[in-house]
Design a protein around this motif. Structure first.
Motif, short mmCIF file in Angstrom:
data_model
loop_
_atom_site.label_atom_id
_atom_site.label_comp_id
_atom_site.label_asym_id
_atom_site.label_seq_id
_atom_site.Cartn_x
_atom_site.Cartn_y
_atom_site.Cartn_z
N HIS A 1 0.90 -1.19 -0.48
CA HIS A 1 -0.34 0.29 -0.29
C HIS A 1 1.02 1.63 -0.26
N THR B 1 -4.71 3.69 2.42
CA THR B 1 -6.44 3.57 2.40
C THR B 1 -5.99 3.67 0.86
N ALA C 1 -10.72 -3.03 -5.08
CA ALA C 1 -10.88 -1.93 -4.31
C ALA C 1 -11.84 -1.62 -3.56
N GLU D 1 -10.93 2.67 0.00
CA GLU D 1 -10.04 3.16 -0.52
C GLU D 1 -10.75 3.49 -1.93
#
Length: 165
Positions: A97, A103, A132, A136
């Motif tokens: 990530h 996020t 997602a 996200e």
């Protein structure tokens, strides 16, 4: 993907022929000279421009921060279209990530269209979150202005590089 999912779009026309712009988007020696935020240095650790192949890059900031990215190619239609999955990665090329925005979507589908305008080339680039979560997607939607600012700066780098060729 749903019809309600946000999509980032940016378009830019460059005063260079499509063959040159295509080379700048697909050849690591060219990309390393413009494909990064201002002041950063990009190094290609791996490059394989074909469907299923990928680029693995390292970007070093002037402050010493190091980021890695991985771009896995889905479609390569020479001179016309590039489609790849864009992700942050670790030094070994494993997807991670966003280091500062956990996020942010893990994967973005990137589509770049190259339109031949004779001695100019129009680029249309889109980003769409892939696989997602709702959180996200919301983070991506909130970051659209930042995406615009980042790609504008990156395209400014490309424009300067093209003018130096």
């Amino acid at each position: 993907m749903t019809d309600l999912q946000p999509v980032f779009r940016i378009e830019r026309t460059f005063a260079s022929p499509r063959k040159t712009v295509w080379a700048c988007f697909t050849e690591p020696d060219h990309m390393a000279k413009w494909f990064s935020p201002a002041g950063c240095h990009t190094v290609f650790l791996h490059s394989d421009l074909q469907p299923g192949g990928y680029n693995h890059v390292r970007m070093d900031s002037p402050e010493g921060t190091v980021w890695h990215g991985k771009y896995t190619f889905v479609e390569v239609d020479p001179m016309d279209k590039l489609v790849y999955v864009n992700s942050f990665a670790d030094a070994d090329g494993n997807l991670i990530h966003h280091p500062m925005a956990p996020t942010w979507p893990l994967k973005l589908l990137t589509t770049i269209l190259f339109e031949d305008l004779g001695d100019k080339t129009r680029i249309l680039l889109t980003w769409e979150p892939m696989d997602a979560s709702a959180e996200e997607v919301a983070t991506f939607a909130q970051g659209l202005e930042s995406c615009h600012n980042g790609w504008t700066g990156t395209f400014d780098n490309l424009d300067g590089y093209l003018n130096s060729l």
